[in-house]
Write an enzyme that holds these catalytic residues in place. Structure first.
Site, PDB file in Angstrom:
ATOM      1  N   PRO A   1       0.793  -1.219   0.000  1.00 17.64           N
ATOM      2  CA  PRO A   1       0.000   0.000   0.000  1.00 17.64           C
ATOM      3  C   PRO A   1       0.829   1.275   0.000  1.00 17.64           C
ATOM      4  O   PRO A   1       1.875   1.342   0.635  1.00 17.64           O
ATOM      5  CB  PRO A   1      -0.819  -0.097   1.295  1.00 17.64           C
ATOM      6  CG  PRO A   1      -0.117  -1.108   2.137  1.00 17.64           C
ATOM      7  CD  PRO A   1       0.546  -2.049   1.180  1.00 17.64           C
ATOM      8  N   ASN A   2       0.344   2.230  -0.747  1.00 17.29           N
ATOM      9  CA  ASN A   2       0.884   3.592  -0.842  1.00 17.29           C
ATOM     10  C   ASN A   2       2.153   3.696  -1.677  1.00 17.29           C
ATOM     11  O   ASN A   2       2.613   4.809  -1.955  1.00 17.29           O
ATOM     12  CB  ASN A   2       1.114   4.197   0.559  1.00 17.29           C
ATOM     13  CG  ASN A   2      -0.150   4.219   1.386  1.00 17.29           C
ATOM     14  OD1 ASN A   2      -1.168   4.714   0.917  1.00 17.29           O
ATOM     15  ND2 ASN A   2      -0.126   3.647   2.583  1.00 17.29           N
TER      16      ASN A   2
ATOM     17  N   ARG B   1       5.047  11.006  -2.610  1.00 16.28           N
ATOM     18  CA  ARG B   1       4.768  10.747  -1.202  1.00 16.28           C
ATOM     19  C   ARG B   1       6.036  10.933  -0.361  1.00 16.28           C
ATOM     20  O   ARG B   1       7.029  10.242  -0.581  1.00 16.28           O
ATOM     21  CB  ARG B   1       4.306   9.295  -1.089  1.00 16.28           C
ATOM     22  CG  ARG B   1       4.230   8.744   0.294  1.00 16.28           C
ATOM     23  CD  ARG B   1       4.130   7.224   0.257  1.00 16.28           C
ATOM     24  NE  ARG B   1       3.941   6.719   1.608  1.00 16.28           N
ATOM     25  CZ  ARG B   1       4.282   5.499   2.000  1.00 16.28           C
ATOM     26  NH1 ARG B   1       4.839   4.646   1.151  1.00 16.28           N
ATOM     27  NH2 ARG B   1       4.086   5.136   3.237  1.00 16.28           N
TER      28      ARG B   1
ATOM     29  N   TYR C   1      11.286   8.877   1.147  1.00 17.84           N
ATOM     30  CA  TYR C   1      11.278   7.797   0.152  1.00 17.84           C
ATOM     31  C   TYR C   1      11.940   8.169  -1.184  1.00 17.84           C
ATOM     32  O   TYR C   1      12.042   7.325  -2.066  1.00 17.84           O
ATOM     33  CB  TYR C   1       9.843   7.328  -0.091  1.00 17.84           C
ATOM     34  CG  TYR C   1       9.187   6.770   1.160  1.00 17.84           C
ATOM     35  CD1 TYR C   1       9.711   5.636   1.780  1.00 17.84           C
ATOM     36  CD2 TYR C   1       8.078   7.380   1.733  1.00 17.84           C
ATOM     37  CE1 TYR C   1       9.129   5.121   2.936  1.00 17.84           C
ATOM     38  CE2 TYR C   1       7.488   6.876   2.887  1.00 17.84           C
ATOM     39  CZ  TYR C   1       8.021   5.752   3.490  1.00 17.84           C
ATOM     40  OH  TYR C   1       7.457   5.247   4.630  1.00 17.84           O
TER      41      TYR C   1
ATOM     42  N   ASN D   1       8.097  -5.530  -0.973  1.00 11.86           N
ATOM     43  CA  ASN D   1       8.041  -4.368  -0.088  1.00 11.86           C
ATOM     44  C   ASN D   1       6.585  -4.272   0.354  1.00 11.86           C
ATOM     45  O   ASN D   1       5.736  -3.783  -0.400  1.00 11.86           O
ATOM     46  CB  ASN D   1       8.472  -3.086  -0.810  1.00 11.86           C
ATOM     47  CG  ASN D   1       8.466  -1.898   0.150  1.00 11.86           C
ATOM     48  OD1 ASN D   1       7.867  -1.962   1.228  1.00 11.86           O
ATOM     49  ND2 ASN D   1       9.128  -0.818  -0.233  1.00 11.86           N
TER      50      ASN D   1
ATOM     51  N   ALA E   1       3.226  -0.623   4.829  1.00 10.36           N
ATOM     52  CA  ALA E   1       2.853  -0.689   6.245  1.00 10.36           C
ATOM     53  C   ALA E   1       2.323  -2.060   6.664  1.00 10.36           C
ATOM     54  O   ALA E   1       2.285  -2.368   7.864  1.00 10.36           O
ATOM     55  CB  ALA E   1       1.826   0.394   6.570  1.00 10.36           C
TER      56      ALA E   1
ATOM     57  N   GLU F   1      12.736  -9.397   1.706  1.00 14.91           N
ATOM     58  CA  GLU F   1      11.945  -8.270   2.213  1.00 14.91           C
ATOM     59  C   GLU F   1      12.717  -6.997   1.880  1.00 14.91           C
ATOM     60  O   GLU F   1      13.917  -6.899   2.179  1.00 14.91           O
ATOM     61  CB  GLU F   1      11.781  -8.407   3.733  1.00 14.91           C
ATOM     62  CG  GLU F   1      11.030  -7.244   4.363  1.00 14.91           C
ATOM     63  CD  GLU F   1      11.032  -7.319   5.901  1.00 14.91           C
ATOM     64  OE1 GLU F   1      11.619  -8.274   6.466  1.00 14.91           O
ATOM     65  OE2 GLU F   1      10.459  -6.397   6.510  1.00 14.91           O
TER      66      GLU F   1
ATOM     67  N   HIS G   1      12.822  -2.632   1.767  1.00 17.17           N
ATOM     68  CA  HIS G   1      12.304  -1.316   2.168  1.00 17.17           C
ATOM     69  C   HIS G   1      13.216  -0.234   1.640  1.00 17.17           C
ATOM     70  O   HIS G   1      14.451  -0.377   1.693  1.00 17.17           O
ATOM     71  CB  HIS G   1      12.221  -1.196   3.693  1.00 17.17           C
ATOM     72  CG  HIS G   1      11.333  -2.224   4.311  1.00 17.17           C
ATOM     73  ND1 HIS G   1       9.964  -2.150   4.251  1.00 17.17           N
ATOM     74  CD2 HIS G   1      11.632  -3.369   4.962  1.00 17.17           C
ATOM     75  CE1 HIS G   1       9.449  -3.219   4.848  1.00 17.17           C
ATOM     76  NE2 HIS G   1      10.438  -3.976   5.294  1.00 17.17           N
TER      77      HIS G   1
ATOM     78  N   ARG H   1      13.236   4.453  12.492  1.00 15.28           N
ATOM     79  CA  ARG H   1      12.097   5.380  12.456  1.00 15.28           C
ATOM     80  C   ARG H   1      11.225   5.181  13.702  1.00 15.28           C
ATOM     81  O   ARG H   1      11.725   4.852  14.757  1.00 15.28           O
ATOM     82  CB  ARG H   1      11.338   5.184  11.138  1.00 15.28           C
ATOM     83  CG  ARG H   1      12.250   5.459   9.922  1.00 15.28           C
ATOM     84  CD  ARG H   1      11.547   5.216   8.611  1.00 15.28           C
ATOM     85  NE  ARG H   1      10.393   6.128   8.444  1.00 15.28           N
ATOM     86  CZ  ARG H   1       9.450   5.963   7.516  1.00 15.28           C
ATOM     87  NH1 ARG H   1       9.526   4.932   6.675  1.00 15.28           N
ATOM     88  NH2 ARG H   1       8.453   6.817   7.433  1.00 15.28           N
TER      89      ARG H   1
END
Ligand code: DQA
Length: 146
Positions: free
Chosen positions: A12-13, A20, A25, A76, A79, A100, A102, A109
């Site tokens: 998502p996103n 964004r 990012y 990825n 969230a 995985e 990111h 964070r």
């Protein structure tokens, strides 16, 4: 021989990349990152199929589909990384290597990002290298499949 297939999954996103939170990012779009993944894969004799979805069930369906036709998964999860035991379980049912990925380093964070429910079923994780992570992830997959 046909190229081995790698399923690249974007949660998502991530469709908003470029627009964004560019301070977190970066300014590259998801299409830019997928192009890097495809180029890297091609150099290793691999082919990338990319699926982006903002919906947990669609990501799970894509993981199920990979059981029949993909040699590896790069994911990825956005969230969903921090919450989706359903994605965890779907990945656990996949036999090949799982990376995985990111863009940011979630461990540096907010506290809630420091738990990944995907990490326990991933072969390994690549975080914090921005867009270069897509190249690193496909290099890692190639090494794992060699
Ligand atoms: C992300 C990190 C996640 O915590 C976040 O929710 C994202 C993007 C990353 O690529 O850095 O959507 O997965």
């Amino acid at each position: 021989m046909t190229d081995q297939l790698v399923l690249l999954l974007s949660g998502p996103n991530l469709n908003l990349l470029g627009d964004r939170e560019p301070d977190v990012y970066g300014s590259a779009t998801l299409d830019d990152h997928v192009a890097v993944a495809r180029e890297t894969a091609q150099a290793h004799g691999l082919t990338v199929e990319h699926v982006q979805s903002n919906h947990e069930g669609e990501l799970i369906d894509a993981i199920h589909g990979a059981r029949a036709n993909a040699a590896a998964i790069v994911i990825n999860p956005g969230a969903f990384t921090h919450s989706s035991w359903a994605i965890h379980d779907a990945l656990a049912a996949f036999d090949g290597p799982i990376v995985e990925l990111h863009l940011s380093n979630p461990d540096g964070r907010e506290a809630w990002r420091r738990t990944s429910v995907v990490a326990p079923v991933a072969t390994g994780s690549i975080s914090g290298f921005g867009g270069d992570g897509y190249r690193l992830a496909l290099d890692a997959v190639a090494a794992l499949l060699a």
